[in-house]
Design a protein around this motif. Structure first.
Motif, mmCIF file in Angstrom:
data_model
loop_
_atom_site.group_PDB
_atom_site.id
_atom_site.type_symbol
_atom_site.label_atom_id
_atom_site.label_comp_id
_atom_site.label_asym_id
_atom_site.label_seq_id
_atom_site.Cartn_x
_atom_site.Cartn_y
_atom_site.Cartn_z
ATOM 1 N N VAL A 280 -1.601 21.620 -20.235
ATOM 2 C CA VAL A 280 -1.844 22.948 -20.796
ATOM 3 C C VAL A 280 -0.531 23.559 -21.296
ATOM 4 C CG1 VAL A 280 -2.663 25.282 -20.303
ATOM 5 C CG2 VAL A 280 -3.816 23.306 -19.282
ATOM 6 N N LYS B 231 -13.934 13.679 -24.003
ATOM 7 C CA LYS B 231 -14.138 14.772 -23.052
ATOM 8 C C LYS B 231 -12.851 15.541 -22.727
ATOM 9 C CE LYS B 231 -18.164 12.559 -20.936
ATOM 10 N NZ LYS B 231 -18.785 12.066 -19.675
ATOM 11 N N ALA B 232 -11.851 15.437 -23.589
ATOM 12 C CA ALA B 232 -10.614 16.210 -23.387
ATOM 13 C C ALA B 232 -10.847 17.669 -23.762
ATOM 14 C CB ALA B 232 -9.490 15.622 -24.226
ATOM 15 N N LYS B 233 -10.081 18.554 -23.154
ATOM 16 C CA LYS B 233 -10.158 19.980 -23.468
ATOM 17 C C LYS B 233 -9.032 20.319 -24.440
ATOM 18 C CE LYS B 233 -11.975 21.103 -18.869
ATOM 19 N NZ LYS B 233 -11.712 21.850 -17.605
ATOM 20 N N LEU B 234 -9.403 20.788 -25.638
ATOM 21 C CA LEU B 234 -8.421 21.027 -26.688
ATOM 22 C C LEU B 234 -8.503 22.429 -27.270
ATOM 23 C CD1 LEU B 234 -8.946 17.529 -28.220
ATOM 24 C CD2 LEU B 234 -6.685 18.385 -27.666
ATOM 25 N N HIS B 235 -9.172 23.337 -26.566
ATOM 26 C CA HIS B 235 -9.296 24.695 -27.073
ATOM 27 C C HIS B 235 -7.911 25.335 -27.228
ATOM 28 C CE1 HIS B 235 -11.398 28.478 -27.887
ATOM 29 N NE2 HIS B 235 -10.420 29.066 -27.208
ATOM 30 N N ASN C 103 -6.514 17.877 -20.056
ATOM 31 C CA ASN C 103 -6.559 19.291 -20.431
ATOM 32 C C ASN C 103 -5.349 19.583 -21.324
ATOM 33 O OD1 ASN C 103 -6.671 22.049 -20.675
ATOM 34 N ND2 ASN C 103 -7.201 22.413 -18.538
ATOM 35 N N ARG D 240 -3.032 17.110 -16.819
ATOM 36 C CA ARG D 240 -2.994 18.543 -17.105
ATOM 37 C C ARG D 240 -1.775 18.811 -17.988
ATOM 38 N NH1 ARG D 240 -4.572 23.615 -15.694
ATOM 39 N NH2 ARG D 240 -2.936 25.194 -15.525
ATOM 40 N N PHE E 76 -15.049 14.830 -28.647
ATOM 41 C CA PHE E 76 -14.540 16.058 -28.043
ATOM 42 C C PHE E 76 -14.928 17.252 -28.897
ATOM 43 C CE2 PHE E 76 -11.364 14.323 -30.862
ATOM 44 C CZ PHE E 76 -10.841 15.404 -31.542
ATOM 45 N N THR E 77 -14.773 18.441 -28.366
ATOM 46 C CA THR E 77 -15.120 19.670 -29.073
ATOM 47 C C THR E 77 -13.890 20.239 -29.757
ATOM 48 O OG1 THR E 77 -16.841 20.162 -27.451
ATOM 49 C CG2 THR E 77 -16.063 21.996 -28.810
ATOM 50 N N GLU F 16 -5.360 22.249 -23.510
ATOM 51 C CA GLU F 16 -5.597 23.578 -24.050
ATOM 52 C C GLU F 16 -4.275 24.265 -24.400
ATOM 53 O OE1 GLU F 16 -9.784 24.977 -22.063
ATOM 54 O OE2 GLU F 16 -7.987 25.165 -20.843
ATOM 55 N N ASN G 230 -7.083 12.414 -17.733
ATOM 56 C CA ASN G 230 -7.255 13.584 -16.853
ATOM 57 C C ASN G 230 -5.959 14.358 -16.587
ATOM 58 O OD1 ASN G 230 -10.067 13.023 -16.464
ATOM 59 N ND2 ASN G 230 -9.502 11.461 -14.963
#
Length: 201
Positions: A120, A156-160, A138, A118, A177-178, A140, A116
């Motif tokens: 970014v 469930k990590a954010k990798l955009h 996160n 951050r 993850f996406t 991103e 979890n």
């Protein structure tokens, strides 16, 4: 200003102490406690911290150069604008830590818990993240080019927008993850395809 040069400490309780602006050079701390201490802008060089507890400590603006933090607990600590330059952080726990504005330059962060976190836009190039837990983190627009992400967990990590070109992603579960918006190289694209059951000739 607090200064410690080439000192060894074992199971010493530094909890709650004000160690701001301190300088630690070539020191070894084994199973010491720094819980809820104030270590803002402290400077460590070639130090070794083994199984030390930094829970709830403030390390704002601290700089660590070629130091080792092995199996240390940084949960709930504040690392705002801290810097880790070529440090060894293996097995350390950063659960619920404040990492805004902190920076990493190379080093070995294998087996750390960054769940979890951050991260970014972080520059994480060429950092060793073997089997790191990035679950829910996160990342991103983070720059992970050339990093070692072998067996890292990104559930469930954010990798955009993250750039992982040239990173070693062997053993990564791409189904967790996406990848939308990520920058991949050809080898990683093949790993992604294989993880979803396709055959590549």
């Amino acid at each position: 200003m607090l200064q410690h040069h080439k000192q060894n400490y074992s199971e010493v309780n530094f909890s709650g102490q004000d160690m701001r602006y301190g300088e630690l050079i070539g020191c070894t701390f084994t199973r010491c406690s720094f819980t809820n201490g104030t270590l803002d802008e402290i400077n460590s060089i070639n130090c070794r911290f083994i199984e030390c507890d930094f829970q709830g400590a403030s390390l704002n603006g601290s700089i660590h150069t070629e130091s080792a933090f092995e199996n240390c607990n940084f949960s709930r600590s504040n690392l705002f604008s801290s810097k880790f330059v070529t440090c060894k952080m293996t097995g350390s726990n950063f659960t619920d830590s404040t990492l805004d504005g902190f920076s990493i330059s190379k080093g070995d962060w294998s087996y750390t818990i960054l769940r979890n976190a951050r991260l970014v836009r972080q520059d994480l190039r060429e950092v060793r993240f073997l089997e790191v837990d990035f679950s829910g983190a996160n990342l991103e627009k983070a720059d992970l080019r050339g990093a070692d992400l072998t067996l890292a967990s990104f559930s469930k990590a954010k990798l955009h927008g993250a750039d992982v070109r040239g990173a070693n992603m062997n053993g990564v579960d791409f189904k967790a993850f996406t990848i939308s918006g990520m920058r991949l190289d050809k080898e990683q694209a093949i790993l992604y395809t294989l993880s979803h059951g396709a055959k590549v000739d």
